[in-house]
Design a protein around this motif. Structure first.
Motif, PDB file in Angstrom:
ATOM      1  N   GLU A 166      15.116   3.021  30.164  1.00 51.18           N
ATOM      2  CA  GLU A 166      15.211   2.538  29.186  1.00 51.18           C
ATOM      3  C   GLU A 166      14.142   1.447  28.754  1.00 51.18           C
ATOM      4  O   GLU A 166      13.204   1.049  29.846  1.00 51.18           O
ATOM      5  N   ARG A 167      14.013   0.792  27.695  1.00 51.25           N
ATOM      6  CA  ARG A 167      12.651  -0.115  27.541  1.00 51.25           C
ATOM      7  C   ARG A 167      13.265  -1.387  28.000  1.00 51.25           C
ATOM      8  O   ARG A 167      13.184  -2.422  27.391  1.00 51.25           O
ATOM      9  N   GLU A 169      11.084  -3.584  29.509  1.00 53.13           N
ATOM     10  CA  GLU A 169      10.209  -4.610  29.281  1.00 53.13           C
ATOM     11  C   GLU A 169      10.750  -5.485  28.009  1.00 53.13           C
ATOM     12  O   GLU A 169      10.107  -6.465  27.899  1.00 53.13           O
ATOM     13  N   ALA A 170      11.577  -4.902  27.225  1.00 49.55           N
ATOM     14  CA  ALA A 170      11.796  -5.808  25.949  1.00 49.55           C
ATOM     15  C   ALA A 170      13.154  -6.571  26.357  1.00 49.55           C
ATOM     16  O   ALA A 170      13.295  -7.438  25.713  1.00 49.55           O
ATOM     17  N   THR A 180       4.654  -2.628  32.453  1.00 49.18           N
ATOM     18  CA  THR A 180       4.280  -1.764  31.328  1.00 49.18           C
ATOM     19  C   THR A 180       3.097  -2.400  30.295  1.00 49.18           C
ATOM     20  O   THR A 180       3.039  -2.010  29.310  1.00 49.18           O
ATOM     21  N   LYS A 219       4.172   9.085  27.162  1.00 50.18           N
ATOM     22  CA  LYS A 219       5.012   7.791  26.778  1.00 50.18           C
ATOM     23  C   LYS A 219       6.442   8.212  26.533  1.00 50.18           C
ATOM     24  O   LYS A 219       6.322   8.457  25.135  1.00 50.18           O
ATOM     25  N   VAL A 221       9.464   6.765  26.512  1.00 44.78           N
ATOM     26  CA  VAL A 221      10.127   5.850  25.792  1.00 44.78           C
ATOM     27  C   VAL A 221       9.662   5.210  24.698  1.00 44.78           C
ATOM     28  O   VAL A 221       8.510   4.614  24.711  1.00 44.78           O
ATOM     29  N   ARG A 224       6.709   1.981  24.309  1.00 41.28           N
ATOM     30  CA  ARG A 224       6.231   1.692  25.544  1.00 41.28           C
ATOM     31  C   ARG A 224       4.722   1.756  25.279  1.00 41.28           C
ATOM     32  O   ARG A 224       4.135   2.574  24.871  1.00 41.28           O
ATOM     33  N   ASP A 228       4.686   6.571  31.118  1.00 43.43           N
ATOM     34  CA  ASP A 228       5.797   6.455  31.921  1.00 43.43           C
ATOM     35  C   ASP A 228       6.150   7.800  32.505  1.00 43.43           C
ATOM     36  O   ASP A 228       7.246   7.791  33.456  1.00 43.43           O
TER      37      ASP A 228
END
Lengths: 376, 376, 376, 376
Positions: A166-167, A169-170, A180, A219, A221, A224, A228
């Motif tokens: 999942e993202r 980094e958000a 990331t 990438k 996701v 991103r 990944d």
């Protein structure tokens, strides 16, 4: 030991401290744990450090400590910051006479890596790059046993993780955030963070060198900024073929780095999920399970083990093996002695340059329409 | 059932007979076991066949049996010859009103495959291609469970063998001899023999289709005429990436075909070495081990199992599942009934065409300097 | 082959048919599948039998078939009824000139067992008791390899099941119903049903004999009439010690029978969950994984395998090995030949008497306040 | 921390030091490492200790250190001598105001154990007995999850070792020498050395208490003075049954302590060879693999882990968990705070008394002709 980085919330900083001090050969005596002086100070308190040796910046730590003498001075610097903050403190430390331990990947880019290589060479200081996995005794045994397999034909390394499915980094996940982010990690994501481990392991175990590669870099996701996931076809300098996989979107995977090597006469297999075993496979004889802590292993494997067979050692001990060997070398240096051969078996600046070259090559290949890209 | 091929020394012929007859739904009643009539006759005796129905050639068997009526006539033909002898007997059998079971890869080349597809379609007969691995109940379960993983992102299939690590074809090894001979196997070696299994498994389990690929194809053993090793990067029609490995020079490996599939929400893993288990992996929950013979499996998995949990079924039972489902269809056809949905779950002529297209594409890619080759 | 029992819902009857016929050496030609003639008739239809040879009772089948001649007569009888219906049809069949296959445990009590032993001896017919697990090739290999371990010191056999964790016999579960009913099972529950398998395996693999034992026998589920769990300390005739566990209330366990044997020089381990592997353990050398289908195994292991290494065989094939060896002996007998040594390797009437003595001894020990009970 | 014992060649002393210091909460500041003052002094040098705090005897250490004040004084004593030298230093330390860590089994005999219990109670000092295995996070998780299994019915603990398969005590093996010597080990060999670990684990995980037992105790190697093998039937206070095995003559076994617990609703299994996994088994749902370092574990498991999932922790970390929790308690005591609930989760003096009662009971049972012996 003085530490740069590794303040609150830093996963790898805590691991470095556990690994460095576990064998009683290294003491943490100084630190610049955060770019925020207040956070650095608090980290120092938690770690029972003398407040005078908790510094507001790595520059302050290195210059102040360099002015101390003898036993009062730290012997080496351990740098555990994100990638973009590797080069400057490492260079400064080396140039001020300190040996250096540095987390991987070595630098932000290949140019820095080559400059750091020059500095290490010029200063003659010990330099250790913490590619943990070559610290495992059964990986060291694998490196010995690979010689019994005949000419190597095939190498498969796989580093599957799922934590970036999942993202993250958000959100406010500190690890996901910098790993990331191209401005802090460099040009590669998964390939830099874990692909370099897999690459290093393949070259370490086989003693071969990758000469060209063909990468599928993804990438997966949405949103991103860095890769990944990736799969890479490899060619080695003896003609062997290989496959390297590194992914952080294999949902449900933890950290089960594996390596398989096949030669004319047999194969071997190691899995991080069961690091105290090494499997040897033969075409016409039973497979063999070699176990750490046993009497039949090579001297180098034994040297890097603390407990008898059946008492599992893990990630921290593997990490600690690099620190312990490094410490033995530093101690020998201080005492004007030559180090033992087996103490020198930790990843160094050449491994770091290879790793950065891998990142450049693999990212370049990912963008190329041609099948093969030469290793830089 | 009448059999073409499968005389003395033929590994796969014996497996076909075990698989076909184990459930008591199929009886071997006729055969043309060898191109040597004497050998065919002797094979028939060993198998307790009526001597009148042991034929000197497949042409003889098919035409003679076609002239019989009702219960006295065989219901279908099973063809277990080397690849170059697949097309002609299959076509003849279909055109004489027999259903057909055929060993993989389907034909000698893609052109034959497409022609056979036309004949199957024109005759309306049942056609089964024995890609064994989709016969395993836990592979069928995997195909159900894959729907719970969210959008699929990554697929890894690996088919490692080691039995061709030496140049066995230089000896009198019958299996090695034809499987490494382009005039009998076709344009691919390992990729045709086992790569097609891996390819079929990936498409079967995920329900996705490979759209392009990038192959590193090798002849590792000196003097070998066909590929004995290869690694292939894959792209699927939904954007997922994948890796397919197939090798017969991974010394010490037996036949441990594995598949791993990862989606947005989780992953799954199956290994031929432990075929009665299916592992599901989740990012934030314990992994689950699903086991054949249990009550919580899908109906299709249950339908393809004979024994309760903890009573391992193996390769022969998986093979037999295809035969049993095929037999149920043939029986329904004879009795003028529609088959159950679950009986139709055996590999067919479309799988065969896909497999031959894979062979063409992967060999072409192996020769190409460009990264990606479109699937033909 | 004519079958007694094994009508609808009978788990083990279906297994016997699969096992008997899979190798093409045995054909099911007659049956008395149920004490209900109508059910027997229907079972016969499902199995494609000639209606004339589907009988209303085992007495009818045996006497009718005995009156036939040559090829028209069944060669042997397979009896797959609950325990209380083992002795009478076995005796009748033997006395009418038929060889017999009989499911375990051999009889309802020890007295019947000894009488049956007398009848087998008097008639000179072949008699096979289907202790499945000694049919596995790697168990046969274990029996060979145990000789390399030096004097045996310790034997551990464990047969864990969980399917009787609830009181299924209170529902309409046919299996649970008779297996927990003293009037049909005899004096033991779990110890008779699976404990005898474990006992047989221990004696088969080691070649030793249990001389005394000490049992903790439990009825864990309220209302159950027979033991559903037990643990037994063992002493062997060479002085070795052992532990035997058999339980049907280990919730979540399937059928993972295991055996471990340790001698002065090393140990071995086999698990039903991975039946194609045998693990050898050494004090000062790597453990070895022996695999079925390989070239380095003993001749007896090879004789009992159908597929090459890496093609898993399972429960049905192990079961079929007993039937196949038995069939080879019967065939030799019909043709007036001596059987090969390796064909005689199936469990016989002596194993059956040992098993019934074990049941008597273990139940007696369970009731005793003294530690040790001599084997009867 | 001041250490008693643990000089050159002492396996467990080195483990204690690694475990105590790894988390940076404990510093080794004093020691009486050997009854030979010269050896003690040399050990102190190797360990970088202040020479003034390396003592010639434990009496000297305890009395000298007791006379120091505040930060200059050691906070607790760690005793790692053979069993016959446990009681006296432990008592002296406690009575001089020191907290105590003590290796297992707690004392030479049960009488000493009860006296030590009295002293601990009277002095109110913290006391930790290093039963390592309850330090593993997945064992702590097991203790939580066992509550979901319903009423416990069956417990199996097995502690197999093979290192005493030969008569090592006849050589100069220091470990073998004292562990097989009744004058130093006490009345039990294997049962004291490792049987007590298994016993402790069974009671820790289940929360149950053994009420009676039936033991088969053996001296398998000729000339050995203490038991080297034993199997024990157990009864628990809730009516559950169990089996405990402990052996040092299972040739080829390393140290794979295992525990299996079964309740009405499911079972669990943990193996020391894969300590970061816990297997849960269910009758009608897939088995689950719980892994250390994951987010779904209990707080207590998380508290006792240092690394994220997939980074194996091992024996030293499990050992260190006891030391760390103990250190948190000692620190809280020094600072006049109440310890957190989870810090108190280390084995204490009650576990030690239970262990010594187990030794007495199991040896007594081994000699008895009666089946059951009540726990003392």
């Amino acid at each position: 030991m003085g530490m740069v980085g590794g303040g609150p919330g830093a996963f790898i900083g805590a691991i470095h401290r556990l690994a460095a001090t576990m064998d009683g050969e290294i003491e943490l005596v100084a630190g610049a744990f955060s770019s925020d002086p207040e956070k650095s100070k608090k980290a120092g308190e938690t770690l029972y450090l003398d407040a005078k040796r908790v510094y507001a910046s790595y520059e302050e730590m290195i210059t102040q400590e360099a002015s101390l003498t003898g036993d009062k001075k730290m012997d080496f610097v351990s740098i555990v910051t994100p990638n973009h903050l590797h080069f400057a403190p490492a260079k400064l430390a080396l140039e001020n006479g300190f040996h250096v331990v540095l987390d991987k990947p070595m630098t932000f880019d290949l140019k820095e890596a080559k400059e750091l290589q020059r500095v290490v060479s010029a200063t003659g200081k010990y330099f250790c790059l913490t590619h943990t996995y070559s610290g495992y005794p059964m990986i060291k045994e694998a490196r010995e046993r690979v010689k019994k397999l005949g000419e190597i034909r095939k190498v498969v390394v796989n580093y599957p993780q799922g934590w970036l499915s999942e993202r993250l980094e958000a959100s406010d996940n500190k690890q996901a955030s910098w790993r990331t982010d191209p401005s802090r990690s460099g040009k590669a994501g998964a390939m830099g963070d874990i692909g370099t481990h897999a690459f290093n392991l393949a070259e370490y175990v086989t003693g071969l060198r990758v000469t060209k590669l063909c990468a599928d870099i993804n990438k997966m996701v949405a949103g991103r900024k860095l890769d990944d996931d990736g799969s890479v076809l490899l060619k080695f300098n003896n003609g062997a073929s290989g496959v390297l996989m590194a992914s952080q979107i294999m949902a449900g995977e933890e950290n089960n780095l594996t390596i398989q090597v096949y030669g004319e006469k047999g194969g071997l297999e190691w899995k991080h999920s069961e690091p105290n075993s090494l499997l040897l496979k033969w075409p016409d004889a039973p497979s063999q399970i070699l176990r750490s802590g046993t009497g039949y292993l090579s001297e180098v494997a034994k040297h890097n083990t603390r407990t008898p067979a059946g008492h599992p050692e893990g990630f921290i001990e593997a990490f600690a093996n690099h620190y312990r060997n490094f410490a033995f070398c530093v101690k020998a240096s201080i005492e004007g002695r030559q180090p033992n051969e087996e103490w020198l078996d930790f990843p160094g600046v050449e491994d770091g340059v290879r790793g950065m070259a891998f990142i450049d090559s693999v990212i370049e290949s990912g963008r190329s329409e041609m099948k093969w890209t030469e290793m830089m």
